[in-house]
Design a protein around this motif. Structure first.
Motif, mmCIF file in Angstrom:
data_model
loop_
_atom_site.group_PDB
_atom_site.id
_atom_site.type_symbol
_atom_site.label_atom_id
_atom_site.label_comp_id
_atom_site.label_asym_id
_atom_site.label_seq_id
_atom_site.Cartn_x
_atom_site.Cartn_y
_atom_site.Cartn_z
ATOM 1 N N GLU A 42 -9.589 -15.638 4.549
ATOM 2 C CA GLU A 42 -9.653 -14.183 4.435
ATOM 3 C C GLU A 42 -8.323 -13.574 4.004
ATOM 4 O O GLU A 42 -8.235 -12.371 3.772
ATOM 5 C CB GLU A 42 -10.088 -13.559 5.761
ATOM 6 N N GLU A 43 -7.279 -14.381 3.906
ATOM 7 C CA GLU A 43 -5.967 -13.891 3.488
ATOM 8 C C GLU A 43 -5.528 -14.639 2.227
ATOM 9 O O GLU A 43 -4.534 -15.342 2.212
ATOM 10 C CB GLU A 43 -4.943 -14.055 4.609
ATOM 11 N N LYS A 90 0.803 -1.227 0.000
ATOM 12 C CA LYS A 90 0.000 0.000 0.000
ATOM 13 C C LYS A 90 0.831 1.270 0.000
ATOM 14 O O LYS A 90 0.306 2.352 -0.243
ATOM 15 C CB LYS A 90 -0.944 0.018 1.210
ATOM 16 N N PRO A 114 -7.130 -6.878 11.505
ATOM 17 C CA PRO A 114 -7.649 -5.511 11.407
ATOM 18 C C PRO A 114 -7.169 -4.651 12.561
ATOM 19 O O PRO A 114 -7.091 -5.094 13.704
ATOM 20 C CB PRO A 114 -9.169 -5.700 11.455
ATOM 21 N N GLU A 124 -4.084 -10.905 -0.207
ATOM 22 C CA GLU A 124 -5.253 -10.048 -0.321
ATOM 23 C C GLU A 124 -5.844 -9.855 1.067
ATOM 24 O O GLU A 124 -6.525 -10.724 1.611
ATOM 25 C CB GLU A 124 -6.283 -10.683 -1.255
ATOM 26 N N THR A 125 -5.554 -8.714 1.653
ATOM 27 C CA THR A 125 -6.038 -8.391 2.985
ATOM 28 C C THR A 125 -6.147 -6.882 3.083
ATOM 29 O O THR A 125 -5.386 -6.152 2.443
ATOM 30 C CB THR A 125 -5.084 -8.934 4.070
ATOM 31 N N ASP A 126 -7.096 -6.413 3.853
ATOM 32 C CA ASP A 126 -7.288 -4.971 3.994
ATOM 33 C C ASP A 126 -6.181 -4.317 4.800
ATOM 34 O O ASP A 126 -5.897 -3.135 4.630
ATOM 35 C CB ASP A 126 -8.641 -4.675 4.656
ATOM 36 N N ASP A 127 -5.581 -5.071 5.692
ATOM 37 C CA ASP A 127 -4.581 -4.507 6.593
ATOM 38 C C ASP A 127 -3.201 -5.092 6.306
ATOM 39 O O ASP A 127 -2.996 -6.300 6.345
ATOM 40 C CB ASP A 127 -4.969 -4.787 8.047
ATOM 41 N N ASN A 167 -2.337 -3.592 -5.078
ATOM 42 C CA ASN A 167 -3.095 -2.412 -4.668
ATOM 43 C C ASN A 167 -3.993 -1.845 -5.763
ATOM 44 O O ASN A 167 -4.635 -0.816 -5.575
ATOM 45 C CB ASN A 167 -2.153 -1.325 -4.129
#
Length: 302
Positions: A213-214, A17, A282, A240-243, A155
């Motif tokens: 989720e990852e 990111k 998270p 692929e993870t938001d954090d 990203n």
């Protein structure tokens, strides 16, 4: 270092990111002139084929009278004839264009004189664009360049200048710097299933770790470097993870058995350890995004 163990090679980990380099294990290899990409080049060739409208994810390419493959299966199996055919249909100039677009042939780190920029050929290699598109012949790729490109895939299309903070002051003053924005988001949905299939059931199965989720996307590469000659095992991946998504590149150099699947196992151990320690969990409180400085790109992207 624990994941690499006794193997010869390098590991580069980058925050997808921001372009911040988290670690480089064995800087001598990471800062080298680069090595033949082997089958990791297939990521860029697949993206080129999608972007140019030559294929879709489920488009079969005829490889023999009784054999066809789609992009997803070809990435999962790292099929050389598929990407040789696709590269021939693209032609040398278009393959070269997408390699440049993704940052090959230019420094990945911002203002670090130690880094070499690798090389891109001025003309098609003597053994043809098919070998360039399936094995990377004629190209010299560094682990830093591959990590930077994978970060852009992770990203959604922002290619950052990589930065490697070496002190607390440098880290406190860290500001992400954009090299260029890539118009690739429309093709990632067709490219990523093959990279995930490589991890789940293909050549990179050793990297798989069981947290839905990852999700992990990756590509192996195995060949002998054309200039050394050194036997190589590559693996590049992103999760692929938001954090805190991380792009990891493992390059193994020399010795046997050394190959892409072995390199994928090194990366898998790193992702599992980070996950077990809650690195991708998270955040308890949302943090403001850091400011982003835009750096004028050095090549024009039509």
């Amino acid at each position: 270092m624990d994941a690499l163990g006794p193997l010869n090679g390098s590991v580069v980990a980058v925050d997808a990111k921001t372009g911040r380099v988290l670690t480089i294990v064995n800087q001598k290899v990471a800062f080298s002139n680069g090595y033949t990409p082997c089958s990791t080049v297939k990521i860029f060739v697949g993206l080129a084929g999608l972007s140019e409208g030559l294929i879709e994810r489920d488009t079969p390419i005829q490889l023999s009278k009784r054999s066809t493959l789609t992009l997803t299966d070809a990435l999962a199996k790292s099929d050389n004839p598929y990407f040789a055919r696709l590269g021939q249909r693209l032609g040398f100039e278009r393959v070269l264009y997408y390699a440049r677009m993704m940052g090959l042939g230019e420094p990945a780190l911002l203002g670090d004189p130690q880094e070499k920029q690798g090389t891109l050929p001025q003309r098609a290699p003597r053994d043809g664009v098919g070998m360039m598109s399936s094995f990377g012949h004629g190209i010299s790729l560094t682990p830093l360049q591959l990590a930077s490109a994978l970060g852009a895939l992770a990203n959604g299309g922002t290619l950052y200048h990589l930065q490697y903070p070496r002190s607390r002051d440098e880290l406190d003053g860290f500001v992400p710097r954009v090299k260029r924005h890539l118009d690739i988001s429309g093709w990632l949905g067709d490219l990523k299933p093959g990279m995930n299939a490589a991890v789940e059931e293909g050549t990179a199965r050793r990297a798989s770790y069981s947290l839905e989720e990852e999700k992990l996307y990756g590509k192996t590469g195995t060949c002998t470097d054309t200039s050394s000659p050194t036997h190589l095992g590559w693996f590049g991946a992103f999760n692929e993870t938001d954090d805190n998504p991380v792009a990891i590149v493992v390059l193994l150099t020399g010795g046997r058995p050394i190959n892409g699947p072995v390199a994928s196992g090194v990366a898998g151990r790193i992702y599992r350890r980070l996950s077990d320690q809650g690195y991708f969990a998270p955040a308890k409180e949302a943090q403001p995004a850091p400011p982003v400085a835009l750096v004028v790109p050095r090549i024009a992207i039509p």
